[in-house]
Design an enzyme around this catalytic site. Structure first.
Site, PDB file in Angstrom:
ATOM      1  N   TRP A  18     -14.031  14.916  31.564  1.00 34.28           N
ATOM      2  CA  TRP A  18     -15.249  14.541  30.833  1.00 34.28           C
ATOM      3  C   TRP A  18     -16.411  15.431  31.206  1.00 34.28           C
ATOM      4  O   TRP A  18     -17.258  15.741  30.358  1.00 34.28           O
ATOM      5  CB  TRP A  18     -15.561  13.054  31.043  1.00 34.28           C
ATOM      6  CG  TRP A  18     -14.463  12.224  30.476  1.00 34.28           C
ATOM      7  CD1 TRP A  18     -13.543  11.487  31.162  1.00 34.28           C
ATOM      8  CD2 TRP A  18     -14.094  12.113  29.090  1.00 34.28           C
ATOM      9  NE1 TRP A  18     -12.644  10.931  30.290  1.00 34.28           N
ATOM     10  CE2 TRP A  18     -12.956  11.284  29.015  1.00 34.28           C
ATOM     11  CE3 TRP A  18     -14.632  12.639  27.905  1.00 34.28           C
ATOM     12  CZ2 TRP A  18     -12.333  10.970  27.804  1.00 34.28           C
ATOM     13  CZ3 TRP A  18     -14.021  12.313  26.706  1.00 34.28           C
ATOM     14  CH2 TRP A  18     -12.890  11.491  26.664  1.00 34.28           C
ATOM     15  N   ASP A  58     -23.322  10.954  33.659  1.00 32.33           N
ATOM     16  CA  ASP A  58     -22.417  10.157  32.829  1.00 32.33           C
ATOM     17  C   ASP A  58     -21.797   9.109  33.744  1.00 32.33           C
ATOM     18  O   ASP A  58     -21.030   9.430  34.641  1.00 32.33           O
ATOM     19  CB  ASP A  58     -21.344  11.072  32.233  1.00 32.33           C
ATOM     20  CG  ASP A  58     -20.323  10.298  31.397  1.00 32.33           C
ATOM     21  OD1 ASP A  58     -20.391   9.054  31.350  1.00 32.33           O
ATOM     22  OD2 ASP A  58     -19.455  10.960  30.793  1.00 32.33           O
ATOM     23  N   LYS A  70     -16.057   0.091  29.084  1.00 34.64           N
ATOM     24  CA  LYS A  70     -15.328  -0.111  30.337  1.00 34.64           C
ATOM     25  C   LYS A  70     -15.904  -1.346  31.051  1.00 34.64           C
ATOM     26  O   LYS A  70     -15.312  -2.412  31.010  1.00 34.64           O
ATOM     27  CB  LYS A  70     -15.380   1.154  31.186  1.00 34.64           C
ATOM     28  CG  LYS A  70     -14.498   2.269  30.588  1.00 34.64           C
ATOM     29  CD  LYS A  70     -15.230   3.558  30.419  1.00 34.64           C
ATOM     30  CE  LYS A  70     -14.563   4.555  29.502  1.00 34.64           C
ATOM     31  NZ  LYS A  70     -13.301   5.096  29.884  1.00 34.64           N
TER      32      LYS A  70
END
Lengths: 359, 359
Positions: free
Chosen positions: A102, A170, A194
């Site tokens: 990511w 992030d 999540k």
């Protein structure tokens, strides 16, 4: 209904009480005579949802009114676009610390807008550890970007030094999983699917001084300042998504971040201990202090054993335990809504499997 | 629960059976042992949802495989960005037909990316009619953009000539409300929260030859071609949002576009007739052939009458009937899920009000 024991990396398991409350709101929200799916985004009821959720985010993060809380659409990837669009001009450079898939994708998006410097990377070892924290970060970077938890590879930053340039994080896969000093960030964001809700919403928290930085003219929808001025309803908000995240925030607050942190540590220790002491299973991340408490990645001694254990999990209603293709094997995601009992059950199944399986 | 009689312009009324089905899925989706809010976006179950919804959109629009169906996040306004980003280079011009607030906002977004020509506009008369269809559209425009129905002002194009440049349409507030030749468009899009679901999703249908046009390098998340390659799951899709839209598509198909079209015409005629024959209420759009069948805008003879009628509506559980601030007065949105009975009730309340009120 028998609920699956769900270790998915995201969309992830949600608490049953949150699901029940959300289902009720789909039939009728409070006593409005309409569904939450029909509720106007400019109604008093939705403004209350926005206001309560903003206040809870600030409270749980220990942040002052120097920060704006935004609920945006487009997940983490739209943030990969908006961050450089807003803050990285074509005359500047941004620094990215590359600790996994990511991070890498975020920096690949940024090169569309300006110069990108990879400050450190652990790509060479297939991200089985964190890179070193860079020692000589250049001054005058537009910002430094990190990924606090690496979902695919199972590493997590447990110690994040400050930076002289604005630090952007992030936090999609570890937000609200532990007590944390959120004030070191100029901006942090999380796709909510999540620890914080269902796909379709991203939480973005920005320190207000960032609005003064304007790398280029950006249309309102993609402009943090314009979104902040309109308090997340510049356009028709994802009303149901934000409401579901509010239910998660209430659940987190009621449980308490300290309790959540302690349980998350217990859950991870239980599973890592089982893997470390196993002759059939091996951890992807050997460096213990780099290990994620959220995503535990491990492989089996050979493909037959891997296949047999996957089958056994299926028989026991354990789901979402397949590793990402870039690591293989297994990944158990231990987000907030996964209980200690769930992890104990998984470990019991692993041990029974070991007792009857030859490597 | 007593459901409100809901004339909101969007988020709008949804059919009760869709709400019930959605609520059930929030508790458990099919027999998966998990909620639709937890369902992995790469699961077989969600791929089935994507595939069925794509097929239904093409079937209802009468389109071939020359078109791609995309479910994106960010509503109509992200399309205002993506259209010029993908198709309008800084050396080209795009034509916009300005028939109301949303047309105007779309073109204001486009000026960030290239030259914009306003081909026609009815702004001068506060959009109380459609502009003339432009007679001399320049050749070589990157595209021509129209808004098929103007939610705020209550006008709607009932006859849309073709264009030599690619025609792009915002159909947010009238998609699937009537039989329509969708094949004249190179791209059309709709924020779904009117006829097609709950906020958080936009439907985008693109003819594949458009992917060859590349005005500039655009990162994957904002790139139609990249989104199409990944069939709407380039990133974690809004699973619940897409599912709700699938429920709406099934409902539309079961009812039939022809039946929906006939009912929508009946509903609108009933209300416009009541307004036209009234001494207290006046239509915003006098030109009958420009009137929207979706959003009926009208004003009252004076502020006292307006206030009194708003109060009476409230007493009768009628909601969402306040006009947009740029028109004032009233707006009744008659989307697909609003029944003829709902409109008959509104008209009855209007007539009773007229019988007892002096102008």
């Amino acid at each position: 209904m028998q609920r699956k024991i769900n270790f998915n990396a995201g969309p992830a398991r949600l608490p049953l009480e949150v699901l029940e409350e959300a289902a009720k709101a789909v039939l009728e929200y409070k006593d409005t005579g309409m569904s939450i799916l029909e509720l106007p985004h400019r109604s008093k009821e939705f403004l209350d949802i926005i206001n309560e959720s903003e206040a809870l985010v600030k409270e749980l993060c220990g942040l002052s009114d120097d920060y704006e809380v935004l609920w945006l659409q487009g997940g983490g990837r739209l943030q990969f676009c908006m961050i450089p669009m807003n803050f990285l001009s074509d005359r500047d450079a941004a620094g990215y610390i590359d600790s996994g898939h990511w991070s890498e994708e975020a920096l690949e998006y940024a090169v569309h807008y300006g110069d990108v410097q990879i400050l450190e990377s652990s790509k060479e070892t297939n991200y089985d550890r964190l890179p070193d924290w860079p020692t000589d970060i250049p001054e005058q970077l537009a910002y430094v970007h990190i990924t606090t938890n690496n979902t695919i590879f199972g590493t997590q930053w447990h110690n994040i030094p400050g930076t002289s340039s604005p630090l952007i994080a992030d936090m999609s896969s570890d937000i609200f999983s532990r007590s944390h000093d959120y004030s070191k960030y100029s901006l942090f964001y999380a796709a909510v699917q999540k620890n914080l809700g269902t796909p379709g919403t991203a939480l973005v928290v920005v320190r207000k001084d960032m609005f003064k930085r304007r790398a280029r003219l950006v249309p309102p929808m993609l402009n943090y300042g314009a979104q902040a001025e309109q308090h997340s309803i510049l356009n028709t908000a994802n009303v149901f998504g934000v409401y579901t995240s509010l239910l998660m925030l209430r659940w987190i607050k009621a449980k308490g971040i300290n309790v959540i942190e302690r349980e998350n540590a217990q859950k991870a220790k239980l599973l890592y201990d089982a893997i470390d002491s196993s002759k059939l299973f091996f951890p992807h991340v050997k460096v213990k202090e780099h290990r994620s408490l959220m995503n535990v990645c491990f492989t089996a001694i050979n493909p037959e054993v891997e296949k047999a254990f996957h089958a056994l999990c299926g028989q026991h209603s354990i789901t979402g335990i397949k590793g990402h293709r870039s690591v293989g094997g297994f990944r158990a995601s231990l987000y907030n809504a996964v209980s200690l009992t769930d992890v104990e059950f998984l470990v019991r199944v692993m041990k029974e499997f070991e007792a009857t399986t030859k490597g």
